[in-house]
Design a protein around this motif. Structure first.
Motif, PDB file in Angstrom:
ATOM      1  N   CYS A  77      33.815  -5.088 -16.686  1.00 61.47           N
ATOM      2  CA  CYS A  77      34.244  -4.199 -15.605  1.00 61.47           C
ATOM      3  C   CYS A  77      33.342  -2.982 -15.428  1.00 61.47           C
ATOM      4  O   CYS A  77      33.600  -2.140 -14.555  1.00 61.47           O
ATOM      5  N   GLY A  78      32.273  -2.861 -16.244  1.00 62.13           N
ATOM      6  CA  GLY A  78      31.431  -1.664 -16.158  1.00 62.13           C
ATOM      7  C   GLY A  78      32.253  -0.436 -16.470  1.00 62.13           C
ATOM      8  O   GLY A  78      32.949  -0.375 -17.487  1.00 62.13           O
ATOM      9  N   ALA A  79      32.208   0.561 -15.613  1.00 63.27           N
ATOM     10  CA  ALA A  79      33.023   1.766 -15.773  1.00 63.27           C
ATOM     11  C   ALA A  79      34.326   1.563 -14.996  1.00 63.27           C
ATOM     12  O   ALA A  79      34.561   2.186 -13.955  1.00 63.27           O
ATOM     13  N   TRP A  80      35.159   0.627 -15.505  1.00 62.11           N
ATOM     14  CA  TRP A  80      36.483   0.389 -14.939  1.00 62.11           C
ATOM     15  C   TRP A  80      36.436   0.001 -13.452  1.00 62.11           C
ATOM     16  O   TRP A  80      37.196   0.479 -12.635  1.00 62.11           O
ATOM     17  N   TRP A  81      35.467  -0.879 -13.118  1.00 65.15           N
ATOM     18  CA  TRP A  81      35.350  -1.432 -11.768  1.00 65.15           C
ATOM     19  C   TRP A  81      35.029  -0.362 -10.708  1.00 65.15           C
ATOM     20  O   TRP A  81      35.351  -0.538  -9.533  1.00 65.15           O
ATOM     21  N   THR A  82      34.379   0.731 -11.127  1.00 61.24           N
ATOM     22  CA  THR A  82      34.079   1.807 -10.174  1.00 61.24           C
ATOM     23  C   THR A  82      32.632   1.828  -9.715  1.00 61.24           C
ATOM     24  O   THR A  82      32.310   2.497  -8.738  1.00 61.24           O
ATOM     25  N   GLY A  83      31.751   1.167 -10.420  1.00 57.76           N
ATOM     26  CA  GLY A  83      30.337   1.203 -10.071  1.00 57.76           C
ATOM     27  C   GLY A  83      29.605   0.068 -10.748  1.00 57.76           C
ATOM     28  O   GLY A  83      30.209  -0.721 -11.492  1.00 57.76           O
ATOM     29  N   PRO A  84      28.300  -0.035 -10.554  1.00 56.49           N
ATOM     30  CA  PRO A  84      27.556  -1.189 -11.059  1.00 56.49           C
ATOM     31  C   PRO A  84      27.200  -1.123 -12.534  1.00 56.49           C
ATOM     32  O   PRO A  84      26.711  -2.107 -13.089  1.00 56.49           O
ATOM     33  N   VAL A  85      27.397   0.049 -13.189  1.00 52.98           N
ATOM     34  CA  VAL A  85      26.970   0.195 -14.578  1.00 52.98           C
ATOM     35  C   VAL A  85      28.077   0.823 -15.425  1.00 52.98           C
ATOM     36  O   VAL A  85      28.999   1.464 -14.914  1.00 52.98           O
ATOM     37  N   CYS A  86      27.954   0.641 -16.728  1.00 53.01           N
ATOM     38  CA  CYS A  86      28.808   1.339 -17.690  1.00 53.01           C
ATOM     39  C   CYS A  86      28.325   2.787 -17.816  1.00 53.01           C
ATOM     40  O   CYS A  86      27.301   3.178 -17.240  1.00 53.01           O
ATOM     41  N   GLY A  87      29.031   3.565 -18.612  1.00 51.98           N
ATOM     42  CA  GLY A  87      28.670   4.963 -18.765  1.00 51.98           C
ATOM     43  C   GLY A  87      27.313   5.193 -19.390  1.00 51.98           C
ATOM     44  O   GLY A  87      26.706   6.256 -19.203  1.00 51.98           O
ATOM     45  N   ASP A  88      26.795   4.202 -20.130  1.00 54.95           N
ATOM     46  CA  ASP A  88      25.471   4.332 -20.744  1.00 54.95           C
ATOM     47  C   ASP A  88      24.369   3.718 -19.890  1.00 54.95           C
ATOM     48  O   ASP A  88      23.219   3.641 -20.316  1.00 54.95           O
ATOM     49  N   GLY A  89      24.730   3.273 -18.686  1.00 54.99           N
ATOM     50  CA  GLY A  89      23.748   2.661 -17.792  1.00 54.99           C
ATOM     51  C   GLY A  89      23.618   1.164 -17.934  1.00 54.99           C
ATOM     52  O   GLY A  89      22.904   0.526 -17.146  1.00 54.99           O
ATOM     53  N   THR A  90      24.298   0.575 -18.919  1.00 59.62           N
ATOM     54  CA  THR A  90      24.298  -0.883 -19.045  1.00 59.62           C
ATOM     55  C   THR A  90      25.024  -1.485 -17.847  1.00 59.62           C
ATOM     56  O   THR A  90      26.149  -1.087 -17.540  1.00 59.62           O
ATOM     57  N   PRO A  91      24.420  -2.443 -17.163  1.00 56.13           N
ATOM     58  CA  PRO A  91      25.110  -3.037 -16.010  1.00 56.13           C
ATOM     59  C   PRO A  91      26.387  -3.766 -16.419  1.00 56.13           C
ATOM     60  O   PRO A  91      26.545  -4.194 -17.569  1.00 56.13           O
ATOM     61  N   ARG A  92      27.293  -3.887 -15.476  1.00 57.42           N
ATOM     62  CA  ARG A  92      28.416  -4.795 -15.695  1.00 57.42           C
ATOM     63  C   ARG A  92      27.858  -6.138 -16.157  1.00 57.42           C
ATOM     64  O   ARG A  92      26.880  -6.635 -15.593  1.00 57.42           O
ATOM     65  N   GLY A  93      28.515  -6.766 -17.110  1.00 61.52           N
ATOM     66  CA  GLY A  93      28.010  -8.061 -17.521  1.00 61.52           C
ATOM     67  C   GLY A  93      28.635  -8.553 -18.810  1.00 61.52           C
ATOM     68  O   GLY A  93      29.753  -8.176 -19.163  1.00 61.52           O
ATOM     69  N   TYR A  94      27.879  -9.367 -19.543  1.00 65.46           N
ATOM     70  CA  TYR A  94      28.426 -10.055 -20.706  1.00 65.46           C
ATOM     71  C   TYR A  94      27.289 -10.556 -21.583  1.00 65.46           C
ATOM     72  O   TYR A  94      26.127 -10.645 -21.164  1.00 65.46           O
ATOM     73  N   GLY A  95      27.611 -10.884 -22.821  1.00 61.71           N
ATOM     74  CA  GLY A  95      26.624 -11.401 -23.755  1.00 61.71           C
ATOM     75  C   GLY A  95      26.483 -12.904 -23.635  1.00 61.71           C
ATOM     76  O   GLY A  95      27.465 -13.617 -23.431  1.00 61.71           O
ATOM     77  N   VAL A  96      25.260 -13.380 -23.775  1.00 60.94           N
ATOM     78  CA  VAL A  96      24.972 -14.815 -23.764  1.00 60.94           C
ATOM     79  C   VAL A  96      24.273 -15.157 -25.081  1.00 60.94           C
ATOM     80  O   VAL A  96      23.276 -14.522 -25.443  1.00 60.94           O
ATOM     81  N   TYR A  97      24.788 -16.163 -25.779  1.00 66.42           N
ATOM     82  CA  TYR A  97      24.316 -16.501 -27.118  1.00 66.42           C
ATOM     83  C   TYR A  97      23.963 -17.978 -27.201  1.00 66.42           C
ATOM     84  O   TYR A  97      24.677 -18.826 -26.655  1.00 66.42           O
ATOM     85  N   GLU A  98      22.877 -18.269 -27.882  1.00 63.34           N
ATOM     86  CA  GLU A  98      22.444 -19.652 -28.071  1.00 63.34           C
ATOM     87  C   GLU A  98      22.342 -19.945 -29.554  1.00 63.34           C
ATOM     88  O   GLU A  98      21.701 -19.204 -30.304  1.00 63.34           O
ATOM     89  N   VAL A  99      22.990 -21.028 -29.971  1.00 64.55           N
ATOM     90  CA  VAL A  99      23.008 -21.449 -31.365  1.00 64.55           C
ATOM     91  C   VAL A  99      22.122 -22.672 -31.534  1.00 64.55           C
ATOM     92  O   VAL A  99      22.250 -23.647 -30.787  1.00 64.55           O
ATOM     93  N   LYS A 100      21.243 -22.606 -32.515  1.00 62.53           N
ATOM     94  CA  LYS A 100      20.452 -23.764 -32.936  1.00 62.53           C
ATOM     95  C   LYS A 100      20.611 -23.879 -34.447  1.00 62.53           C
ATOM     96  O   LYS A 100      19.982 -23.142 -35.199  1.00 62.53           O
ATOM     97  N   GLY A 101      21.481 -24.780 -34.855  1.00 67.78           N
ATOM     98  CA  GLY A 101      21.788 -24.894 -36.277  1.00 67.78           C
ATOM     99  C   GLY A 101      22.567 -23.679 -36.745  1.00 67.78           C
ATOM    100  O   GLY A 101      23.700 -23.452 -36.336  1.00 67.78           O
ATOM    101  N   THR A 102      21.936 -22.879 -37.610  1.00 72.01           N
ATOM    102  CA  THR A 102      22.559 -21.629 -38.054  1.00 72.01           C
ATOM    103  C   THR A 102      21.799 -20.412 -37.536  1.00 72.01           C
ATOM    104  O   THR A 102      22.035 -19.295 -37.984  1.00 72.01           O
ATOM    105  N   GLU A 103      20.890 -20.634 -36.593  1.00 73.13           N
ATOM    106  CA  GLU A 103      20.127 -19.531 -36.004  1.00 73.13           C
ATOM    107  C   GLU A 103      20.747 -19.135 -34.664  1.00 73.13           C
ATOM    108  O   GLU A 103      21.146 -19.989 -33.871  1.00 73.13           O
ATOM    109  N   LEU A 104      20.799 -17.838 -34.443  1.00 73.93           N
ATOM    110  CA  LEU A 104      21.416 -17.302 -33.234  1.00 73.93           C
ATOM    111  C   LEU A 104      20.413 -16.447 -32.472  1.00 73.93           C
ATOM    112  O   LEU A 104      19.723 -15.610 -33.051  1.00 73.93           O
TER     113      LEU A 104
END
Length: 470
Positions: free
Chosen positions: A325-352
């Motif tokens: 939601c960023g800064a509670w759905w009020t703008g395009p970024v969080c308070g630290d400037g990180t854009p609204r979004g999410y983490g994406v993770y890729e696993v190969k065996g035990t490596e991340l």
């Protein structure tokens, strides 16, 4: 003799089984000494599958049978979905549990995968935190389609799941259904962790605060497996019994359960833990968790703060996620400037490996560059929101290499302009810019015309952004 003690000494004539107090009082808890059942796949029992009621942790025998000693506080029985099997779900909401209600037997049916799951992907949503229909609209029309498009880009054979690390809603429990719609639209199964805004208030203590969540999403602590990764979800929000009063704490029950759960996990497997409040500075008894995990390779996925931060403590790497939601759905970024979004993770065996996906932007959008001329001299400010100490940040002026940029903790210029002051943003004026350590800055000579910044992550991926100085 007290009434409770008397009831607990009543024996059933047909077999001598002790009757639970709650069963005698008419509640839907079985008057048995154990919970039992089978775990099957394609009609056959599956051996060595972990099953738990949140207190005891057992493995199925060679025929897929399990038996758990009855615990009067247990309300759910769940299977730790084993590697090589699909995640059971209902329109994307993971369903790996049964409510303990009026019977002794609870069976589980799994579906074998048709491919090796050693390599797979997962995404982490932090704080969807919808409060009203406008918030929901943005989640359904922006966030969910972004994930759907990303997942489609992985190809039809990709194995992907999601974890939402709390604050699914913002106290408005009727909006859980809207979150469920967003999950269904992504096309991947999601597991959920409890956040402080997902709790029931003023119904009692910490145990009572989980009632609605458990009815909708199951246990608040559990585990599952994919390939050589053991996933654990914990509840580190302790409700203190009044209004919105809570703190970060892991109950002794959970910690005891976690020790039992991990006893079945090979030491060389990767452990990924999802929870709401950041462990490194928000959980009072975090050392107890670190002690349990000391001989493991661990990544912790948290949210709650509405900023993005990576913290490494020995063998534990904690990813504090910028919010959906960023800064509670009020703008395009969080308070630290990180854009609204999410983490994406890729696993190969035990490596991340991982990156932060900004909603509405391609993967390559990993930094923002600004020229600040508000003071006597011009300054370059670069915000590399998923930075950690293994990253390298360099810059060029008019095509000439200018060196490495150094950390200069401060504010993101866009967040500062959008959120500073009680009147901004108009929708929710409590949102404020947040000083962050993933800012890089330096003075810029007045004759410079253009600047390029290249950030190289710990995996060797290079991302760049440019700015005009004039």
């Amino acid at each position: 003799m007290k009434r409770r003690d008397f009831i607990n000494h009543v024996l059933l004539v047909s077999g001598g089984l002790l009757v639970s107090t709650r069963s005698v009082l008419g509640l839907s808890i079985p008057a048995k000494t154990s919970i039992k059942g089978t775990v099957k796949a394609s009609g056959k029992g599956v051996a060595n599958v972990v099953v738990s009621d949140g207190f005891s942790v057992v493995k199925t025998d060679r025929k897929g049978r399990y038996e758990i000693p009855y615990h009067e506080q247990a309300s759910l029985v769940f299977v730790s979905v084993p590697a090589g099997h699909a995640i059971p779900h209902e329109n994307g909401i993971a369903r790996f549990y049964h409510t303990i209600a009026g019977k002794q037997r609870y069976d589980f049916e799994l579906t074998p995968l048709q491919q090796d799951d050693s390599n797979h992907k997962f995404i982490v949503w932090a704080d969807p935190q919808v409060k009203n229909e406008e918030d929901v609209r943005q989640m359904l029309t922006q966030s969910a389609p972004d994930v759907q498009q990303l997942v489609q880009s992985f190809g039809p054979e990709a194995l992907v799941h999601g974890i939402t690390v709390g604050d699914i809603v913002w106290d408005e429990h009727h909006l859980f259904a809207s979150y469920d719609k967003a999950v269904a639209a992504t096309g991947v199964p999601f597991f959920q962790a409890l956040g402080n805004h997902d709790m029931d208030y003023n119904k009692g203590g910490d145990d009572a605060s989980d009632d609605t969540f458990q009815k909708l999403y199951g246990p608040t602590h559990y585990s599952f497996n994919r390939g050589k990764v053991h996933y654990v979800v914990l509840d580190d929000v302790r409700y203190l019994g009044k209004d919105r009063n809570y703190d970060g704490h892991l109950s002794e029950q959970q910690l005891a359960w976690l020790k039992k759960d991990l006893a079945f996990v090979p030491k060389d497997h990767l452990v990924v833990i999802g929870l709401h409040i950041p462990v490194h500075n928000g959980v009072a008894n975090n050392q107890e968790l670190y002690d349990i995990l000391e001989d493991r390779k661990v990544h912790i996925m948290s949210g709650h703060t509405h900023y993005n931060l990576n913290v490494i403590k020995g063998n534990v790497y904690e990813h504090v996620h910028g919010t959906l939601c960023g800064a509670w759905w009020t703008g395009p970024v969080c308070g630290d400037g990180t854009p609204r979004g999410y983490g994406v993770y890729e696993v190969k065996g035990t490596e991340l490996s991982w990156y932060y996906k900004s909603t509405g932007h391609p993967k390559e959008h990993q930094l923002s560059v600004y020229i600040d001329d508000s003071q006597d001299e011009k300054r370059l400010i670069a915000n590399v929101w998923n930075w950690d100490p293994e990253w390298k940040v360099e810059w060029w002026t008019d095509g000439t290499y200018a060196g490495t940029l150094k950390n200069a903790p401060g504010f993101d210029p866009l967040a500062y302009s959008l959120y500073l002051g009680k009147e901004l943003p108009k929708k929710r004026g409590f949102a404020e810019p947040k000083e962050t350590e993933h800012i890089f800055a330096t003075a810029v000579s007045p004759e410079i015309k253009s600047i390029k910044v290249v950030a190289t992550d710990r995996f060797g991926n290079k991302y760049e952004s440019t700015a005009s100085v004039a």
